[in-house]
Design a protein around this motif. Structure first.
Motif, PDB file in Angstrom:
ATOM      1  N   ALA A  94       0.834  -1.203   0.000  1.00 35.23           N
ATOM      2  CA  ALA A  94       0.000   0.000   0.000  1.00 35.23           C
ATOM      3  C   ALA A  94       0.870   1.255   0.000  1.00 35.23           C
ATOM      4  O   ALA A  94       0.587   2.222  -0.727  1.00 35.23           O
ATOM      5  CB  ALA A  94      -0.928  -0.004   1.217  1.00 35.23           C
ATOM      6  N   TYR A  95       1.945   1.241   0.788  1.00 35.75           N
ATOM      7  CA  TYR A  95       2.818   2.417   0.839  1.00 35.75           C
ATOM      8  C   TYR A  95       3.556   2.626  -0.487  1.00 35.75           C
ATOM      9  O   TYR A  95       3.698   3.771  -0.946  1.00 35.75           O
ATOM     10  CB  TYR A  95       3.810   2.297   1.995  1.00 35.75           C
ATOM     11  N   ILE A  96       4.020   1.555  -1.100  1.00 35.38           N
ATOM     12  CA  ILE A  96       4.729   1.691  -2.373  1.00 35.38           C
ATOM     13  C   ILE A  96       3.795   2.253  -3.444  1.00 35.38           C
ATOM     14  O   ILE A  96       4.168   3.150  -4.215  1.00 35.38           O
ATOM     15  CB  ILE A  96       5.326   0.339  -2.812  1.00 35.38           C
ATOM     16  N   GLU A  97       2.564   1.729  -3.503  1.00 30.63           N
ATOM     17  CA  GLU A  97       1.613   2.221  -4.498  1.00 30.63           C
ATOM     18  C   GLU A  97       1.199   3.664  -4.208  1.00 30.63           C
ATOM     19  O   GLU A  97       1.058   4.472  -5.129  1.00 30.63           O
ATOM     20  CB  GLU A  97       0.378   1.310  -4.523  1.00 30.63           C
ATOM     21  N   ALA A  98       1.005   3.992  -2.928  1.00 29.43           N
ATOM     22  CA  ALA A  98       0.643   5.365  -2.577  1.00 29.43           C
ATOM     23  C   ALA A  98       1.765   6.335  -2.941  1.00 29.43           C
ATOM     24  O   ALA A  98       1.512   7.427  -3.458  1.00 29.43           O
ATOM     25  CB  ALA A  98       0.323   5.456  -1.078  1.00 29.43           C
ATOM     26  N   ARG A  99       3.002   5.935  -2.684  1.00 27.56           N
ATOM     27  CA  ARG A  99       4.137   6.807  -3.027  1.00 27.56           C
ATOM     28  C   ARG A  99       4.259   6.951  -4.537  1.00 27.56           C
ATOM     29  O   ARG A  99       4.565   8.049  -5.040  1.00 27.56           O
ATOM     30  CB  ARG A  99       5.429   6.247  -2.430  1.00 27.56           C
ATOM     31  N   SER A 100       4.035   5.860  -5.275  1.00 30.06           N
ATOM     32  CA  SER A 100       4.063   5.950  -6.738  1.00 30.06           C
ATOM     33  C   SER A 100       3.034   6.963  -7.221  1.00 30.06           C
ATOM     34  O   SER A 100       3.325   7.813  -8.076  1.00 30.06           O
ATOM     35  CB  SER A 100       3.774   4.579  -7.360  1.00 30.06           C
ATOM     36  N   CYS A 101       1.831   6.855  -6.677  1.00 30.35           N
ATOM     37  CA  CYS A 101       0.752   7.766  -7.045  1.00 30.35           C
ATOM     38  C   CYS A 101       1.146   9.211  -6.748  1.00 30.35           C
ATOM     39  O   CYS A 101       0.975  10.104  -7.586  1.00 30.35           O
ATOM     40  CB  CYS A 101      -0.501   7.369  -6.260  1.00 30.35           C
ATOM     41  N   GLU A 102       1.687   9.438  -5.576  1.00 35.00           N
ATOM     42  CA  GLU A 102       2.082  10.788  -5.168  1.00 35.00           C
ATOM     43  C   GLU A 102       3.210  11.324  -6.040  1.00 35.00           C
ATOM     44  O   GLU A 102       3.213  12.507  -6.416  1.00 35.00           O
ATOM     45  CB  GLU A 102       2.497  10.766  -3.686  1.00 35.00           C
ATOM     46  N   ARG A 103       4.144  10.467  -6.414  1.00 36.33           N
ATOM     47  CA  ARG A 103       5.266  10.939  -7.244  1.00 36.33           C
ATOM     48  C   ARG A 103       4.802  11.252  -8.667  1.00 36.33           C
ATOM     49  O   ARG A 103       5.267  12.235  -9.270  1.00 36.33           O
ATOM     50  CB  ARG A 103       6.400   9.916  -7.233  1.00 36.33           C
ATOM     51  N   PHE A 104       3.902  10.443  -9.228  1.00 38.50           N
ATOM     52  CA  PHE A 104       3.343  10.786 -10.531  1.00 38.50           C
ATOM     53  C   PHE A 104       2.700  12.173 -10.465  1.00 38.50           C
ATOM     54  O   PHE A 104       2.890  12.998 -11.350  1.00 38.50           O
ATOM     55  CB  PHE A 104       2.275   9.754 -10.949  1.00 38.50           C
ATOM     56  N   PHE A 105       1.943  12.411  -9.407  1.00 36.72           N
ATOM     57  CA  PHE A 105       1.227  13.675  -9.239  1.00 36.72           C
ATOM     58  C   PHE A 105       2.190  14.848  -9.097  1.00 36.72           C
ATOM     59  O   PHE A 105       1.978  15.913  -9.697  1.00 36.72           O
ATOM     60  CB  PHE A 105       0.325  13.575  -8.000  1.00 36.72           C
ATOM     61  N   ARG A 106       3.255  14.674  -8.321  1.00 38.58           N
ATOM     62  CA  ARG A 106       4.181  15.780  -8.056  1.00 38.58           C
ATOM     63  C   ARG A 106       5.071  16.100  -9.251  1.00 38.58           C
ATOM     64  O   ARG A 106       5.380  17.268  -9.513  1.00 38.58           O
ATOM     65  CB  ARG A 106       5.073  15.438  -6.856  1.00 38.58           C
ATOM     66  N   VAL A 107       5.502  15.062  -9.972  1.00 34.64           N
ATOM     67  CA  VAL A 107       6.494  15.293 -11.021  1.00 34.64           C
ATOM     68  C   VAL A 107       5.857  15.614 -12.370  1.00 34.64           C
ATOM     69  O   VAL A 107       6.473  16.277 -13.208  1.00 34.64           O
ATOM     70  CB  VAL A 107       7.450  14.086 -11.143  1.00 34.64           C
ATOM     71  N   ALA A 108       4.630  15.157 -12.611  1.00 34.37           N
ATOM     72  CA  ALA A 108       4.000  15.315 -13.926  1.00 34.37           C
ATOM     73  C   ALA A 108       4.017  16.748 -14.453  1.00 34.37           C
ATOM     74  O   ALA A 108       4.335  16.971 -15.629  1.00 34.37           O
ATOM     75  CB  ALA A 108       2.568  14.767 -13.890  1.00 34.37           C
ATOM     76  N   PRO A 109       3.702  17.763 -13.632  1.00 33.01           N
ATOM     77  CA  PRO A 109       3.672  19.138 -14.166  1.00 33.01           C
ATOM     78  C   PRO A 109       5.026  19.643 -14.646  1.00 33.01           C
ATOM     79  O   PRO A 109       5.090  20.635 -15.383  1.00 33.01           O
ATOM     80  CB  PRO A 109       3.189  19.966 -12.964  1.00 33.01           C
ATOM     81  N   HIS A 110       6.103  18.975 -14.260  1.00 30.54           N
ATOM     82  CA  HIS A 110       7.449  19.426 -14.619  1.00 30.54           C
ATOM     83  C   HIS A 110       8.002  18.710 -15.853  1.00 30.54           C
ATOM     84  O   HIS A 110       9.126  18.993 -16.274  1.00 30.54           O
ATOM     85  CB  HIS A 110       8.398  19.204 -13.440  1.00 30.54           C
ATOM     86  N   LEU A 111       7.222  17.792 -16.429  1.00 30.05           N
ATOM     87  CA  LEU A 111       7.687  16.998 -17.559  1.00 30.05           C
ATOM     88  C   LEU A 111       7.025  17.463 -18.852  1.00 30.05           C
ATOM     89  O   LEU A 111       6.144  18.319 -18.846  1.00 30.05           O
ATOM     90  CB  LEU A 111       7.384  15.510 -17.298  1.00 30.05           C
ATOM     91  N   ASP A 112       7.467  16.913 -19.972  1.00 28.41           N
ATOM     92  CA  ASP A 112       6.900  17.293 -21.260  1.00 28.41           C
ATOM     93  C   ASP A 112       5.450  16.808 -21.364  1.00 28.41           C
ATOM     94  O   ASP A 112       4.973  16.029 -20.538  1.00 28.41           O
ATOM     95  CB  ASP A 112       7.747  16.732 -22.405  1.00 28.41           C
ATOM     96  N   ASP A 113       4.763  17.261 -22.389  1.00 23.21           N
ATOM     97  CA  ASP A 113       3.315  17.006 -22.518  1.00 23.21           C
ATOM     98  C   ASP A 113       2.982  15.516 -22.532  1.00 23.21           C
ATOM     99  O   ASP A 113       1.995  15.094 -21.917  1.00 23.21           O
ATOM    100  CB  ASP A 113       2.782  17.673 -23.789  1.00 23.21           C
ATOM    101  N   GLU A 114       3.778  14.736 -23.240  1.00 21.99           N
ATOM    102  CA  GLU A 114       3.499  13.296 -23.331  1.00 21.99           C
ATOM    103  C   GLU A 114       3.579  12.624 -21.969  1.00 21.99           C
ATOM    104  O   GLU A 114       2.676  11.870 -21.580  1.00 21.99           O
ATOM    105  CB  GLU A 114       4.485  12.619 -24.295  1.00 21.99           C
ATOM    106  N   LEU A 115       4.644  12.878 -21.233  1.00 25.14           N
ATOM    107  CA  LEU A 115       4.809  12.252 -19.921  1.00 25.14           C
ATOM    108  C   LEU A 115       3.853  12.846 -18.898  1.00 25.14           C
ATOM    109  O   LEU A 115       3.385  12.132 -18.000  1.00 25.14           O
ATOM    110  CB  LEU A 115       6.255  12.395 -19.446  1.00 25.14           C
ATOM    111  N   ASN A 116       3.562  14.130 -19.019  1.00 25.49           N
ATOM    112  CA  ASN A 116       2.582  14.755 -18.134  1.00 25.49           C
ATOM    113  C   ASN A 116       1.242  14.041 -18.270  1.00 25.49           C
ATOM    114  O   ASN A 116       0.612  13.663 -17.262  1.00 25.49           O
ATOM    115  CB  ASN A 116       2.444  16.240 -18.499  1.00 25.49           C
ATOM    116  N   TYR A 117       0.803  13.835 -19.500  1.00 24.58           N
ATOM    117  CA  TYR A 117      -0.476  13.158 -19.750  1.00 24.58           C
ATOM    118  C   TYR A 117      -0.430  11.713 -19.250  1.00 24.58           C
ATOM    119  O   TYR A 117      -1.360  11.243 -18.582  1.00 24.58           O
ATOM    120  CB  TYR A 117      -0.789  13.184 -21.244  1.00 24.58           C
TER     121      TYR A 117
END
Length: 203
Positions: free
Chosen positions: A122-145
């Protein structure tokens, strides 16, 4: 833009440090981020399949982990396709110490060990979810989406692991959740010598 589940923000004891995000958005680290993300998806599928093989008698676990394994392998295929499109060569990467820092606290008896494995999942999946959310705005359009599209499924995986832990423990797991919350927080805030998707603070 996808929304991070409020319960994940409560579940995790700390946010991803800005120092990790700064490393993740560096162009020279993009290949590493993608390769390690692919590795994480394979490991997640392997963990689910391993649970299916070991706990044949647990019907709900069999169903949820089978579904989870299929989704994780599909995510691996999607990351691999992005890597191919970008001419990123898949190569060996040493893993970070994140998962080992959590798993070193697994208890020995069968029932307690299963509870701990599921809480760690549960912690690994929650952290994955949180990292996708935090990093997505800083990446290019394809990876952001792409990363925003993964937030919903990773959030569901977190919920599945936690519900199974509660179901099979047969008693309150609040104390164990709190314990691993502190362990996970320490893993995220401890310096790591390598940059990876789940690595701690950049050394």
């Amino acid at each position: 833009m996808a929304v991070l589940l409020p319960e994940i923000e409560t579940f995790l004891q700390c946010e991803t440090p800005q120092a990790w995000i700064d490393e993740a958005k560096k162009p020279e680290n993009m290949d590493i981020l993608l390769i390690d993300h692919a590795n994480c998806e394979k490991k997640a599928a392997f963990t689910a399949l391993n649970l299916i093989m070991k706990y044949t008698e647990l019907e709900d676990l069999q169903h949820k982990m089978s579904r989870l394994a299929r989704e994780e392998l599909r995510h691996f295929e999607q990351v691999a396709a992005i890597m191919k499109k970008r001419n990123v060569t898949y190569r060996y990467l040493e893993a970070s110490k994140y998962a080992d820092r959590l798993r070193q606290h697994l208890r020995k008896t069968a029932k307690e060990r299963l509870t701990d494995i599921l809480i760690i999942g549960a912690y690994i999946e929650a952290r994955s979810c949180e990292r996708f959310f935090r990093v997505a705005p800083h990446l290019d359009d394809e990876l952001n989406y792409f990363y925003n599209a993964l937030i919903k499924s990773e959030g569901r995986h977190y919920q599945d692991y936690l519900k199974l832990a509660e179901q099979y423990a047969g008693q309150s797991i609040d104390e164990r959740i709190a314990f691993f919350g502190e362990v996970e927080k320490a893993a995220i805030l401890t310096p790591d010598s390598v940059f990876r998707f789940h690595s701690g603070m950049p050394a």
